[in-house]
Design an enzyme around this catalytic site. Structure first.
Site, PDB file in Angstrom:
ATOM      1  N   HIS A  76       3.293   6.912  -6.806  1.00 49.15           N
ATOM      2  CA  HIS A  76       2.576   8.132  -7.198  1.00 49.15           C
ATOM      3  C   HIS A  76       3.543   9.323  -7.198  1.00 49.15           C
ATOM      4  O   HIS A  76       3.473  10.198  -8.077  1.00 49.15           O
ATOM      5  CB  HIS A  76       1.425   8.364  -6.221  1.00 49.15           C
ATOM      6  CG  HIS A  76       0.300   9.176  -6.765  1.00 49.15           C
ATOM      7  ND1 HIS A  76      -0.845   9.427  -6.042  1.00 49.15           N
ATOM      8  CD2 HIS A  76       0.119   9.819  -7.941  1.00 49.15           C
ATOM      9  CE1 HIS A  76      -1.665  10.167  -6.759  1.00 49.15           C
ATOM     10  NE2 HIS A  76      -1.101  10.430  -7.915  1.00 49.15           N
TER      11      HIS A  76
ATOM     12  N   HIS B 115       1.766   4.727  -2.772  1.00 46.31           N
ATOM     13  CA  HIS B 115       1.960   6.171  -2.610  1.00 46.31           C
ATOM     14  C   HIS B 115       3.322   6.588  -3.160  1.00 46.31           C
ATOM     15  O   HIS B 115       3.461   7.638  -3.798  1.00 46.31           O
ATOM     16  CB  HIS B 115       1.894   6.546  -1.129  1.00 46.31           C
ATOM     17  CG  HIS B 115       0.521   6.532  -0.529  1.00 46.31           C
ATOM     18  ND1 HIS B 115      -0.530   7.254  -1.048  1.00 46.31           N
ATOM     19  CD2 HIS B 115       0.042   5.901   0.578  1.00 46.31           C
ATOM     20  CE1 HIS B 115      -1.606   7.067  -0.293  1.00 46.31           C
ATOM     21  NE2 HIS B 115      -1.294   6.245   0.690  1.00 46.31           N
TER      22      HIS B 115
ATOM     23  N   HIS C  45       0.826  -1.206   0.000  1.00 44.62           N
ATOM     24  CA  HIS C  45       0.000   0.000   0.000  1.00 44.62           C
ATOM     25  C   HIS C  45       0.861   1.257   0.000  1.00 44.62           C
ATOM     26  O   HIS C  45       0.678   2.158  -0.842  1.00 44.62           O
ATOM     27  CB  HIS C  45      -0.922  -0.010   1.224  1.00 44.62           C
ATOM     28  CG  HIS C  45      -1.763   1.218   1.363  1.00 44.62           C
ATOM     29  ND1 HIS C  45      -3.070   1.281   0.962  1.00 44.62           N
ATOM     30  CD2 HIS C  45      -1.471   2.454   1.872  1.00 44.62           C
ATOM     31  CE1 HIS C  45      -3.561   2.493   1.189  1.00 44.62           C
ATOM     32  NE2 HIS C  45      -2.603   3.223   1.761  1.00 44.62           N
ATOM     33  N   GLU C  46       1.776   1.338   0.955  1.00 41.07           N
ATOM     34  CA  GLU C  46       2.583   2.549   1.052  1.00 41.07           C
ATOM     35  C   GLU C  46       3.473   2.728  -0.171  1.00 41.07           C
ATOM     36  O   GLU C  46       3.752   3.859  -0.587  1.00 41.07           O
ATOM     37  CB  GLU C  46       3.426   2.531   2.330  1.00 41.07           C
ATOM     38  CG  GLU C  46       2.604   2.604   3.613  1.00 41.07           C
ATOM     39  CD  GLU C  46       1.680   3.804   3.665  1.00 41.07           C
ATOM     40  OE1 GLU C  46       2.024   4.857   3.109  1.00 41.07           O
ATOM     41  OE2 GLU C  46       0.593   3.688   4.261  1.00 41.07           O
TER      42      GLU C  46
END
Length: 674
Positions: free
Chosen positions: A471, A468, A464-465
């Protein structure tokens, strides 16, 4: 301080901050100088005798504040990741000053006059799409910051912003202090019966690190239901652990929460909104309070019904142990028992297959290469802000250096709880910057020489991290305002949630899920059972999340002037009114340690996780069903969404990928709510 490393642009790769040279005493002078220089730059824009143009106003504004940006990004990360009493004191001092600095810019009448003139004549400026969006977003930001208010109202707004900034700093420091203080200390390994041997060893190592040699310490995670509750056989210890978690910072932060929600409501009223929630969502993809109400409210009844069905299964297992009722500290323990008996899955038995280094390199990095064609090389010659913070250089498909990724994976007393991504250098073509990003997690640090074995949830958090991080790393925008994760709050979790899909992709899972001793792959039948068990526990997880989201919403949809006298009573009534007063399932965060909303930028925005999950679930189906190879789909997702940052409306990015508006069906199916 002529030797202050912040006063010059870093000469390291991609301007990685020179952490080996940075000392605590460098921060305050750099902040002071950074604010002063930026205000001088703003004064120069305002004093320009030439009529306002896009370049002499908007581009100049985007170029301003380079020193302040450098020091603030480094400080914000270090204060969260490796804080000290000095840094905490600086945080308390600087937070209201920085709020005042932002107000000095947004409430400068000369600067707003120039931006407003450009905005009113924007149709004649001949701007490209990204530049036009920059003008529109800056104009919106200034208006939302109070640029059109009377002088009297602007004065009150400045006072509110300074007070809120000080309160937010106090709130996060109270959470950190009480989270440390409430760590559970036991004297013998036998008391931790049920935890795996490596988890017991990690508790001993934690005790040693905290100066409690010979003791075993369970430090609290930032959320309510601590992970050890699923394994600890001692019911009294489970109760003690959950009570410590749920009681954090109540005395100090309950009054702060009341005060902050009132100040936010007053500020919203000044700006013409009926509540802080209405103010926040007006600039998000949700758009209206009614849209958020409809989404959250529509999920409550099916989620609670799902949780009740799960409770019946757990209660049957608990009765076999002589219990007649299920308490909150029992839920995770008996959920794990049911998972073992019904699905033949042992959470602790899975952990030897998920060793951190293997998950990172052969899972997270491997998936990024599979989907996007990028590769990673650890740079041991580059120094992070802490010995645990490792630096990796990221290379693009053409072999060129894309940016830097820092991974700081282990828990420590100086790090706040949870997991997050920060930017240390935001990408910008205008400023010639390549991205430098960092992921922070809180995985228990093993004893020296021992592997760090992850739970399945920790594997998910790592993926998940890193979503980021991608991104930020894939950002390809001109202006700093749009860099990386600078997107609406209810969109920012979407790319990170999408990245979780790769953890179970067969070719990715097979590549990293190997026993850390034998090298044997995770057995195929176990993979099948894990897939079958994916829906188990969704009732609990959805109720736990919705309780927190609706608690946030209750605090931040209060009108100005509404008085709350007791935070705990308000919380209980809010959950009852929402239909989420489920004693066995506490909210994922209670008010007093709900740092997301009282000190982390998610006020009236915690709904974003499930709002984004609508887009995520829809996109996962698109990846699996569009008929293209994974690499081709990844390139579309990168080009049309990840690279765009905030330079295009968020939902336009989604439509450019999927080809239509989002649909909620895939989310309902995933959560067992259809």
């Amino acid at each position: 301080m002529s030797d202050n490393p912040f006063f010059a642009t870093s000469t390291l790769v991609h301007e990685l901050p020179p952490f080996a040279e940075i000392r605590e005493e460098h921060y305050l002078p750099a902040f002071q100088q950074g604010m002063a220089v930026q205000l001088t730059e703003i004064a120069g824009i305002v004093a320009d005798p030439e009529p306002p143009t896009f370049d002499n106003t908007l581009v100049a504004l985007e170029r301003s504040g380079a020193l302040l940006r450098r020091v603030r990004l480094a400080f914000d990360n270090q204060e969260a990741s490796d804080t000290t009493p000095v840094l905490q004191e600086l945080d308390a001092v600087l937070s209201p000053r920085l709020a005042g600095h932002a107000d000095a810019i947004h409430l400068d009448p000369g600067l707003f006059a120039r931006i407003d003139a450009l905005y009113r004549g924007r149709a004649e400026l001949g701007l490209d799409a990204e530049s036009l969006r920059l003008l529109e977003r800056h104009h919106t930001a200034f208006v939302r910051a109070g640029a059109e208010l009377s002088a009297e109202d602007q004065h009150r707004l400045r006072v509110i912003n300074a007070e809120l900034a000080a309160d937010e700093a106090a709130f996060r420091q109270n959470v950190l202090a009480d989270t440390r203080a409430r760590a559970i200390v036991v004297g013998t390994a036998e008391e931790l019966d049920g935890l795996s041997p490596d988890a017991v060893a990690a508790a001993a190592e934690n005790g040693r690190a905290l100066g409690l040699d010979g003791s075993y310490v369970l430090s609290l995670k930032n959320f309510s239901n601590q992970t050890e509750l699923a394994a600890l056989g001692d019911r009294a210890l489970r109760e003690r652990l959950l009570a410590a978690s749920l009681g954090r910072a109540a005395a100090a932060n309950g009054p702060l929460a009341i005060r902050m929600s009132a100040l936010r409501a007053e500020r919203a009223a000044l700006l013409g909104y009926p509540s802080h929630g209405a103010y926040v969502v007006a600039d998000e993809t949700a758009g209206t309070v009614e849209a958020v109400d409809a989404m959250l409210g529509g999920l409550v009844a099916p989620a609670v019904a799902n949780a009740e069905r799960e409770k019946a299964e757990l209660l049957a297992a608990a009765r076999a142990d002589g219990l007649t009722e299920l308490a909150a500290h029992d839920w995770a323990y008996y959920a794990e028992k049911v998972r073992r008996t019904s699905y033949l899955i042992d959470g602790d038995g899975l952990r030897p297959y998920f060793e951190l280094e293997r998950v990172l390199h052969d899972g997270v990095f491997f998936a990024a290469g599979l989907v996007y064609g990028v590769s990673f090389t650890e740079r041991t010659d580059l120094v992070g802000y802490h010995p645990d913070a490792r630096v990796f250089e990221v290379f693009d498909t053409d072999g060129g250096s894309l940016g830097l990724f820092l991974g700081d994976f282990h828990a420590r007393a100086s790090k706040r709880g949870g997991a997050w991504m920060n930017e240390l250098v935001p990408q910008s073509d205008l400023l010639g910057k390549r991205p430098v990003v960092v992921n922070n997690l809180n995985i228990a640090k093993p004893a020296v020489g021992e592997p760090a074995l992850l739970t399945w949830d920790e594997v998910r958090t790592l993926f998940h991290e890193f979503g980021h991080a991608l991104h930020g790393l894939f950002s390809d925008v001109r202006y700093p305002l749009f860099s990386g994760t600078e997107v609406p709050r209810d969109f920012v979790e979407f790319p990170s949630q999408v990245n979780e899909m790769w953890m179970t992709r067969p070719e990715v899972l097979a590549n990293y899920a190997r026993h850390h001793v034998t090298g044997e792959p995770l057995p195929a039948e176990l993979v099948e059972r894990m897939a079958a068990a994916e829906g188990f526990g969704q009732g609990f997880r959805t109720v736990e999340y919705l309780a927190a989201a609706l608690l946030d919403w209750a605090w931040h949809t209060l009108p100005a002037g509404h008085e709350v006298t007791d935070a705990e009573e308000f919380e209980a009534e809010a959950l009852r009114r929402a239909g989420l007063a489920v004693p066995e399932i506490p909210p994922r965060y209670r008010t007093a340690y709900f740092s997301h909303i009282f000190s982390g930028g998610y006020s009236a925005g915690y709904y974003a996780y499930i709002w984004s999950e609508v887009l995520d679930a829809d996109t996962v189906e698109w990846f699996g069903g569009n008929g293209r190879p994974v690499r081709e789909s990844g390139e579309i997702f990168r080009r049309e969404l990840l690279a765009r940052g905030g330079s295009r409306p968020a939902l336009d990015c989604f439509r450019a990928v999927v080809g239509r508006d989002p649909e909620i069906g895939p989310l309902l199916a995933r959560r067992g709510l259809g």
